[in-house]
Motif scaffolding. Structure first.
Motif, mmCIF file in Angstrom:
data_model
loop_
_atom_site.group_PDB
_atom_site.id
_atom_site.type_symbol
_atom_site.label_atom_id
_atom_site.label_comp_id
_atom_site.label_asym_id
_atom_site.label_seq_id
_atom_site.Cartn_x
_atom_site.Cartn_y
_atom_site.Cartn_z
ATOM 1 N N ASN A 119 0.046 -71.905 -11.429
ATOM 2 C CA ASN A 119 0.566 -71.573 -10.025
ATOM 3 C C ASN A 119 2.266 -72.036 -9.777
ATOM 4 O O ASN A 119 3.078 -71.161 -9.551
ATOM 5 C CB ASN A 119 -0.135 -72.281 -8.850
ATOM 6 N N THR B 291 4.347 -69.871 -12.245
ATOM 7 C CA THR B 291 4.607 -68.717 -11.608
ATOM 8 C C THR B 291 5.716 -68.463 -10.594
ATOM 9 O O THR B 291 6.574 -67.767 -10.798
ATOM 10 C CB THR B 291 3.279 -68.158 -11.036
ATOM 11 N N LYS B 292 5.746 -69.469 -9.615
ATOM 12 C CA LYS B 292 6.863 -69.735 -8.784
ATOM 13 C C LYS B 292 8.097 -70.075 -9.412
ATOM 14 O O LYS B 292 9.096 -69.484 -8.918
ATOM 15 C CB LYS B 292 6.226 -70.875 -7.862
ATOM 16 N N ASP C 116 0.468 -67.647 -4.533
ATOM 17 C CA ASP C 116 1.384 -67.160 -5.602
ATOM 18 C C ASP C 116 2.738 -66.775 -5.066
ATOM 19 O O ASP C 116 3.614 -66.831 -5.719
ATOM 20 C CB ASP C 116 0.757 -66.069 -6.658
#
Length: 249
Positions: free
Chosen positions: A23, A26-27, A228
């Motif tokens: 996660n 992704t950021k 997300d």
């Protein structure tokens, strides 16, 4: 220091993000993509991109992931077209909340946010409903063990900082957004380690929470940060330190 800032420091210290590394990557990738898209792919001339790359490296994001994210931002590689959207809302007790997102599907994002807010005692607000209760700043956090207070204060103010605050563990240097890069560079040149250095939003007023409302607020914040599409969450709550500490186990 605002309650949200203390909350953020606690999460960093206890490594709350480590269990969610996918996660987090992704950021980080989305921030690099948007920074490269808006300011170009050269970190020497794009301060936002340089900060995004540094943060990615601090969290051990592979260099290849960083490179590909830059290329997606500049259009050299195909990929999802992310846009920045800020949503405003209210938490338990009337806490003001700003949620900055990077999304390729606004409908999905707002539907998810509405669900998260409603399940944890909050609600989405209209555009402009709470933004006036925050101001943009540059923030640099330095451990107190790293440098003497007088030396750091003199260095920061000379470089253009607005203020320096202290708590039991850290110094917080506050700058106007336009002075942030210069102040950060001066601290880096002096060899002083930084826990984090970022553009952020500072609340202009605080809402004190305790009991059930405090617990609801912390759960709401956690759920928002886990989404997300959510890049940053800012809130003007004030919650006792012992409650914040206990919430992270």
């Amino acid at each position: 220091m605002s309650g949200h800032s203390k909350w953020h420091n606690i999460r960093l210290r206890k490594g709350a993000q480590d269990a969610k590394r996918g996660n987090l990557f992704t950021k980080l990738a989305r921030e690099i993509i948007i920074a490269a898209k808006t300011g170009g792919g050269n970190p020497e001339t794009n301060t936002r991109l340089r900060l995004a790359i540094q943060k990615a490296r601090e969290h051990s994001m592979p260099q290849e992931n960083i490179r590909r994210s830059i290329m997606r931002g500049t259009g050299e590689l195909e990929g999802e077209a992310y846009e920045e959207v800020t949503y405003e809302g209210y938490g338990p007790g009337g806490v003001a909340i700003l949620v900055e997102c990077a999304t390729d599907n606004r409908n999905r994002t707002v539907a998810n946010l509405r669900s998260i807010f409603s399940k944890h005692g909050g609600r989405i607000g209209e555009s402009g409903s709470v933004a006036y209760r925050f101001r943009p700043i540059g923030l640099i956090v330095i451990p107190r063990t790293a440098v003497e207070e007088d030396r750091l204060f003199a260095l920061a103010i000379e470089a253009g900082a607005e203020d320096m605050r202290t708590d039991e563990e850290n110094y917080e240097i506050v700058t106007q957004p336009e002075d942030f890069a210069k102040v950060r560079q001066a601290i880096e040149d002096a060899g002083i380690p930084m826990l984090r250095a970022e553009y952020t939003m500072e609340p202009l007023d605080l809402v004190h929470l305790e009991g059930k409302e405090a617990q609801q607020m912390l759960r709401l914040l956690e759920r928002l940060e886990e989404d997300d599409d959510v890049q940053h969450v800012y809130a003007n709550f004030d919650i006792a330190d012992e409650v914040l500490e206990a919430s992270e186990g």
